[in-house]
Design an enzyme around this catalytic site. Structure first.
Site, mmCIF file in Angstrom:
data_model
loop_
_atom_site.group_PDB
_atom_site.id
_atom_site.type_symbol
_atom_site.label_atom_id
_atom_site.label_comp_id
_atom_site.label_asym_id
_atom_site.label_seq_id
_atom_site.Cartn_x
_atom_site.Cartn_y
_atom_site.Cartn_z
ATOM 1 N N ASN A 162 -1.403 0.477 2.678
ATOM 2 C CA ASN A 162 -0.467 -0.302 3.491
ATOM 3 C C ASN A 162 -0.581 0.014 4.984
ATOM 4 O OD1 ASN A 162 1.531 -2.168 3.860
ATOM 5 N ND2 ASN A 162 3.200 -0.924 3.043
ATOM 6 N N HIS A 220 14.860 -0.927 -7.737
ATOM 7 C CA HIS A 220 15.311 -0.633 -6.376
ATOM 8 C C HIS A 220 16.550 -1.415 -6.014
ATOM 9 C CE1 HIS A 220 11.874 1.236 -4.056
ATOM 10 N NE2 HIS A 220 11.601 1.410 -5.325
ATOM 11 N N ARG A 277 17.211 3.224 -8.414
ATOM 12 C CA ARG A 277 17.219 3.932 -7.138
ATOM 13 C C ARG A 277 18.194 3.222 -6.220
ATOM 14 N NH1 ARG A 277 12.297 4.420 -2.722
ATOM 15 N NH2 ARG A 277 13.271 2.652 -1.714
ATOM 16 N N TYR A 289 15.250 3.111 6.401
ATOM 17 C CA TYR A 289 14.286 2.926 5.336
ATOM 18 C C TYR A 289 14.971 2.399 4.054
ATOM 19 C CZ TYR A 289 11.840 3.834 1.175
ATOM 20 O OH TYR A 289 11.308 3.642 -0.061
ATOM 21 N N ASP A 339 15.740 8.196 -2.356
ATOM 22 C CA ASP A 339 14.571 8.562 -1.546
ATOM 23 C C ASP A 339 15.018 8.917 -0.131
ATOM 24 O OD1 ASP A 339 12.092 8.799 -0.387
ATOM 25 O OD2 ASP A 339 11.383 6.794 -0.934
ATOM 26 N N HIS A 347 12.798 9.767 2.170
ATOM 27 C CA HIS A 347 11.674 9.318 2.993
ATOM 28 C C HIS A 347 11.295 10.323 4.080
ATOM 29 C CE1 HIS A 347 9.055 5.801 4.079
ATOM 30 N NE2 HIS A 347 9.139 5.700 2.772
ATOM 31 N N GLU A 385 14.053 12.250 -3.748
ATOM 32 C CA GLU A 385 12.628 12.084 -3.440
ATOM 33 C C GLU A 385 12.310 12.382 -1.982
ATOM 34 O OE1 GLU A 385 11.387 8.137 -4.445
ATOM 35 O OE2 GLU A 385 9.735 8.176 -3.013
ATOM 36 N N GLU A 431 4.061 10.779 -2.854
ATOM 37 C CA GLU A 431 3.461 9.447 -2.720
ATOM 38 C C GLU A 431 2.445 9.386 -1.586
ATOM 39 O OE1 GLU A 431 7.148 7.215 -2.140
ATOM 40 O OE2 GLU A 431 6.561 6.851 -0.073
ATOM 41 N N ARG A 491 4.671 12.331 -7.562
ATOM 42 C CA ARG A 491 4.782 10.928 -7.165
ATOM 43 C C ARG A 491 3.439 10.279 -6.818
ATOM 44 N NH1 ARG A 491 7.830 7.244 -7.105
ATOM 45 N NH2 ARG A 491 7.957 6.768 -4.891
ATOM 46 N N ASP A 496 3.468 -2.362 -2.162
ATOM 47 C CA ASP A 496 2.164 -2.291 -1.480
ATOM 48 C C ASP A 496 1.073 -1.703 -2.370
ATOM 49 O OD1 ASP A 496 4.300 -0.298 -0.447
ATOM 50 O OD2 ASP A 496 2.462 0.842 -0.158
ATOM 51 N N GLU A 515 8.035 4.110 -10.986
ATOM 52 C CA GLU A 515 8.696 3.235 -10.019
ATOM 53 C C GLU A 515 8.227 1.788 -10.226
ATOM 54 O OE1 GLU A 515 7.684 4.055 -5.925
ATOM 55 O OE2 GLU A 515 9.390 2.905 -5.174
ATOM 56 N N TRP A 543 8.967 8.172 9.837
ATOM 57 C CA TRP A 543 9.516 6.968 9.226
ATOM 58 C C TRP A 543 9.693 7.185 7.740
ATOM 59 C CZ3 TRP A 543 7.415 3.444 5.581
ATOM 60 C CH2 TRP A 543 8.325 2.399 5.243
HETATM 61 C C1 GCO Z 1 8.800 4.399 -2.309
HETATM 62 C C2 GCO Z 1 8.156 4.494 -0.987
HETATM 63 C C3 GCO Z 1 7.715 3.209 -0.371
HETATM 64 C C4 GCO Z 1 6.904 3.475 0.883
HETATM 65 C C5 GCO Z 1 5.837 2.457 1.001
HETATM 66 C C6 GCO Z 1 4.973 2.638 2.221
HETATM 67 O O1 GCO Z 1 9.429 5.362 -2.691
HETATM 68 O O2 GCO Z 1 8.620 3.391 -2.962
HETATM 69 O O3 GCO Z 1 8.808 5.390 -0.160
HETATM 70 O O4 GCO Z 1 8.716 2.275 -0.172
HETATM 71 O O5 GCO Z 1 7.706 3.467 2.003
HETATM 72 O O6 GCO Z 1 5.078 2.475 -0.144
HETATM 73 O O7 GCO Z 1 3.940 1.732 2.216
HETATM 74 MG MG MG Z 2 9.294 7.017 -1.510
#
Ligand code: GCO
Ligand code: MG
Length: 405
Positions: free
Chosen positions: A37, A122, A147, A159, A213, A215, A239, A265, A286, A319, A342, A405
């Site tokens: 992404n 989500h 989530r 986010y 999450d 983030h 997360e 992730e 993840r 993504d 997820e 971010w």
């Molecule tokens: C999640 C992630 C995503 C990411 C994204 C970035 O837990 O699903 O944090 O939302 O932000 O995949 O490209």
């Molecule tokens: Mg995440």
């Protein structure tokens, strides 16, 4: 059997996806996801300019050797671009092997360990009340794990809050086509989040799994405070609390809270996890098959995780294309230490480009016995959607300081 050709397909049915298609002399082909992404074209170049020429003439059944050739053989190891490209090759080779042997991929990696793959959806809203309502909608759709992300009072943006509720899309340009700027206050976030989960438990009871999450936005001691304050609400996981380059930071979080932790992730290899695993500092892995070198490497990560009581909870944001989802579902069906998957739903436009066998039913995703990964790409349809540059947002604190971010 020999690999005769391979090509990269770039498409944008609402968002960009990069797909690798590997062809063989017996007419069997396989596909793999290479989407990164916000940096998609770098993987396209890596595959076209460097990887594909090395594949021609190889036996597609030699998956381990091809993996090692692309990993060890390159000298410059690891990294999101390299490992995403290797993952695309690996998924495509598994797809070919399954089709050639007339068996679904899960049969190549251990067989069936469960009847369905529990997924989490989500739910997100602009404020607390809206988020509570959205969680209710997921409960009505039969989700067992949900989530919850919410807008935070006093912040314009954050986010995880979508414009279109069912289809959260993280990429976001500003009016000039550059990354959108989000704003952040750790203080406001930490004060608000426990209230959200209190209200969720008060409203819906104890039965459902709730996830959240962060983030990557806290320090270890802030994460410890949040984990501790969320303990009465029994989260399935918390997360990406902190930026995880410093694995040792998790010792502080772990010392203070029993809230389960999920990480990875943005990780690429097993080496990102060594301290986290051996010291049992996390509960869920993840790293998706796409970001972490495909099924071949994923099996090693999951095996090592299992030794330390750690389960999988693979990244499955929009993504990552339906190709990664199909591969993950075969993987999740086969391994023992699966935790949750997820599942951010793809749009109808995306699903049409990637016809697939998997389907959702009552909180689970299911795969069929179709040979290979049970996924395809409609190339004629894909060709109608031209690539559009799209960035992930950047994030600044209220005083303008650049942040995660
Ligand atoms: C999640 C992630 C995503 C990411 C994204 C970035 O837990 O699903 O944090 O939302 O932000 O995949 O490209
Ligand atoms: Mg995440």
């Amino acid at each position: 059997m020999k690999i005769t050709d391979a090509k990269v397909i770039v498409t944008c049915p609402g968002r960009n996806f990069i797909t690798l298609k590997i062809m063989t002399d017996e007419g069997v082909y396989g596909i793999g996801d290479a989407t990164l992404n916000g940096r998609e074209k770098s993987v396209v170049s890596y595959l076209e300019d460097y990887v594909i020429p090395c594949l021609i003439g190889r036996n597609p059944f030699d998956i381990e050797d091809i993996w090692q050739y692309l990993y060890r053989g390159v000298y410059w190891r690891r990294g999101a671009i390299t490992m995403s490209a290797i993952a695309a090759v690996d998924m495509a080779l598994y797809d070919i092997k399954g089709k050639a042997l007339n068996t679904p991929v899960y049969n190549l990696i251990g067989g069936r360990s469960r009847t369905g793959v529990m997924v989490y959806g989500h739910a997100n809203g602009a404020d607390l009340e809206q988020t509570i309502d959205e969680v209710g909608k997921y409960i009505d759709m039969g989700y067992l794990a949900i989530r919850a992300q919410s807008g935070i009072p006093g912040l314009q943006s954050t986010y995880g809050v979508a414009k279109e509720k069912m289809y959260y899309e993280p990429a976001q340009n500003d009016a000039s086509g550059l990354p959108a700027v989000n704003e952040w206050s750790t203080e406001k976030y930490l004060n608000f989040t426990p209230k959200l989960f209190k209200k969720l438990r008060d409203t819906y009871g104890e039965e459902h799994h709730f996830l959240h999450d962060c983030h990557h936005r806290l320090t270890p001691i802030e994460a410890a405070r949040l984990g501790k304050e969320l303990e009465p609400y029994h989260l399935f996981w918390l997360e990406d609390t902190v930026q995880a380059e410093l694995q040792e930071g998790f010792r502080i979080i772990r010392k203070h809270t029993t809230t389960p932790l999920a990480v990875g992730e943005v990780f690429n290899t097993i080496y990102d996890y060594t301290t986290l695993f051996t010291e049992q500092l996390i509960d869920y892995v993840r790293m998706s098959l796409l970001r972490g070198g495909g099924i071949t490497h994923g099996l090693k990560v999951a095996a090592m995780a299992g030794v330390y009581h750690i389960r999988t909870g693979f990244h499955g944001a929009t993504d990552l294309s339906p190709v990664t989802m199909a591969a993950a579902l075969h993987f999740n069906t086969a391994i023992n230490n699966f935790g949750v998957q997820e599942y951010m739903r793809h749009t109808g436009e995306t699903d049409a480009v990637f016809p697939h066998e998997y389907y959702y039913d009552k909180g689970y995703l299911h795969i069929t016995d179709k040979p290979g990964l049970g996924i395809d790409i409609d190339e004629a349809l894909a060709a109608k959607y031209e690539y559009k540059r799209a960035y992930l947002p950047v994030n600044r604190k209220l005083d303008g300081t650049m942040f995660n971010w």
